[in-house]
Scaffold this motif. Sequence first.
Motif, mmCIF file in Angstrom:
data_model
loop_
_atom_site.group_PDB
_atom_site.id
_atom_site.type_symbol
_atom_site.label_atom_id
_atom_site.label_comp_id
_atom_site.label_asym_id
_atom_site.label_seq_id
_atom_site.Cartn_x
_atom_site.Cartn_y
_atom_site.Cartn_z
ATOM 1 N N LYS A 1 119.732 101.850 75.059
ATOM 2 C CA LYS A 1 121.100 102.282 74.769
ATOM 3 C C LYS A 1 122.023 101.739 75.862
ATOM 4 O O LYS A 1 123.173 101.421 75.613
ATOM 5 C CB LYS A 1 121.188 103.805 74.711
ATOM 6 N N LYS B 1 109.814 105.349 69.627
ATOM 7 C CA LYS B 1 110.585 105.447 68.396
ATOM 8 C C LYS B 1 112.086 105.231 68.649
ATOM 9 O O LYS B 1 112.769 104.597 67.870
ATOM 10 C CB LYS B 1 110.350 106.836 67.810
ATOM 11 N N MET C 1 116.376 102.281 71.106
ATOM 12 C CA MET C 1 117.793 101.928 71.205
ATOM 13 C C MET C 1 118.655 103.140 71.518
ATOM 14 O O MET C 1 119.820 103.006 71.809
ATOM 15 C CB MET C 1 118.276 101.338 69.876
ATOM 16 N N GLY C 2 118.086 104.343 71.439
ATOM 17 C CA GLY C 2 118.919 105.536 71.529
ATOM 18 C C GLY C 2 118.843 106.255 72.854
ATOM 19 O O GLY C 2 119.505 107.255 73.056
ATOM 20 N N VAL C 3 118.012 105.749 73.793
ATOM 21 C CA VAL C 3 117.849 106.448 75.062
ATOM 22 C C VAL C 3 118.534 105.668 76.171
ATOM 23 O O VAL C 3 118.418 104.447 76.240
ATOM 24 C CB VAL C 3 116.347 106.624 75.394
ATOM 25 N N ILE D 1 117.733 94.298 68.231
ATOM 26 C CA ILE D 1 117.857 95.104 67.022
ATOM 27 C C ILE D 1 117.636 94.231 65.788
ATOM 28 O O ILE D 1 116.870 94.555 64.907
ATOM 29 C CB ILE D 1 119.253 95.766 66.946
#
Lengths: 287, 410
Positions: free
Chosen positions: B189, B241, B244-246, B389
């Motif tokens: 992220k 998992k 991309m979000g951390v 991504i």
Amino acid sequence: MKKKNSVFLIITIPAFLLFFIFHSFPALQGIFYSFTDWKGYGDWNFVGLKNYLNVFKDERAGDAYLFTFKFAIVATILVNIISLLVAIGLNSKIKFHKTLRAIYFLPYILSILIVGFIFNFIFAHFLPQIGDAFGWEFLTRNILGNPDLAWIGIVIVAVWQAVSFNTILYLAGLVTISEDLYEAASIDGAGVWTKFWKITFPLIAPFFTINMVLSLKNFLMVFDQIVALTGGGPGKSTESISLLIYRGGFEGGEFAYQSANAVIYFIVIIVFSVIQLKFLNKREVEN
Amino acid sequence: MFKKMTAGVMALTLGASLLAGCSSDGADDGKVTLELFSNKSESIETYKGLIKEFEAENPDIKIKLDAPPEAETVLKTRLTKNDLPDIMSIAGNATYGELGRAGVLEDFSGTDLAKTVQPSYIDMINRLVGPESEGTFGLPYATNANAVIYNKAKFEEHGLEVPATWDEFIASLEKVKAAGDTPIYFTLKDAWTGMIAWNSLGANVAGEDFSEKKNAGETSFMEKYDEVADKMATLVQYGHKGNMGVAYGDGNNAFAGGKSVFYLQGNWAIPEILKANPDMELGVFPMPVTNDPAENKLVSGVDVLLAVSESTEHKEEAMKFAEFMMNKETAQKYIDEQKAFSAIEGVYQEDPVFEGIKANFENGTITSFPDHYYPAGMGAENLVQEFLIKKDKEKFLKKMDSEWEKVQNR
């Protein structure tokens, strides 16, 4: 009459000076530098329209325009629908409506950055935990980390914050409508829906206009929410024009080039606001 | 008439007083106040301690620490306004190169302070400024290393050994994955964290002179970075998992909590991890990028250099602070707290954590960060993040080339 004029002058001159020094002058400087190759420091030369031509060739700027407009249009529509509903609710005769008004106005007082960081936490930890607990696959990942969904996260935060201000404006509009009209309509057998479309909505048209114009302009200049939530990522999927101008201008040493970008954007926003005003003013009721 | 005049004067003075409200604060009670600007959130506490010491020794100087987020952008903004901080503690990267070329920093070449620094690091930062401006405009202070950090307990649990080649590295990742554990904890992220693997790969595959050649138009990402992009895409498969979000801060906590075996970071993350879990046993090794162990180098760069503004009104005091920072005791304290390496001759990092990369420092199998030589306006980290991504290699490498050229031609 003479005396009145001098009073006006005394009041307006300092205001005009301050506005000119802090607003008009830097803007003029920006326009001037957009014709040079200034990096933000050091020497510069005139380069004519080269910067402007480069903006039109710049894919990154194109993507930023697309994202910003997509975001602004969706957010503007949502904010106006929600804030009109909230305003009608707060205008009715319910208990504590004064207290409720104050509570609904709170998000607007909070700093956008702080709100952004709080929501960042919600998206990163809170929602995925709920997703895991209930087994909802779509919630288990941080939506800000998904290039196709990150913009929705920003819309949620921006709308949550902006609704309060527009609600206040709509409330001011609703107060101006006299109760007699509704009573007369009730006698004629009009329902809630008819009352809204035939009385409320036409009569608050001026407020609707100003709300639409102001919120679109504000959302086109979106900046803080993005810095706090995604920083323009993932990839470049949530890079708004303001962010691109700021980043490229200061970080990338493209001061002059991004000034040209800013001048173009300034013109775009003016054109949009004028079109909106013209179009929406037509449908306002002549009182 | 007279009344009108006074009213006009009143209005003007009111305006003027409003303007005067934003003048800078000068020295208070005879003390000189210096501003120390730092680009690292990790070192705030360390600096606070060092500043206390310095102020105790020099009661007539006060130091104000300023470590804002997006520090490089803030610094550039202040450069535009001609309002540089007195002392800067910044990274040896493209931004430093620009400041050096702009001629706003004090030149240290030939001074006694510069002589205490290992010459290779002086060369490294001089290369950033380029041949246009002769001089050494900063003092390399702390250096860093890109490394694979691993959780020793888990490492042994899976029966792994420190890999010396790329294939061995992938085999150990595979082994962890097969056991149902998370091999690498990615924190993508924050786009910059993707550049750590990118730099290790790029430096070893594309060579150290890539940027110079690219500027001369003799090479391209298309040509040299194909393998790098493939290997990046391979690594991401061994993530978790929510790759991309951390964000970085959360990643440090997760790794400290035993969420994965490996963590691709640098030495700067180690204090942060230990803050979250003080008893954790960590180890590091340089990422083995090729299958020839002799070819694999450690990526290390100037993490912190000290620069003094050329136009500061308190040059003498600023120099005093630079001298204080450069003395061996202070330098030792800094690297001990920050788990960094020192650029100063004779100051060594003795922490056992770094056993795995000590050899590289001793025998000089070290190479510099490729992205420190990229043009600053390119935004490479976001392009790399996008590639991880979408995984469209051709398009991505073309874009890296075109963005580079675009920034160059403006």
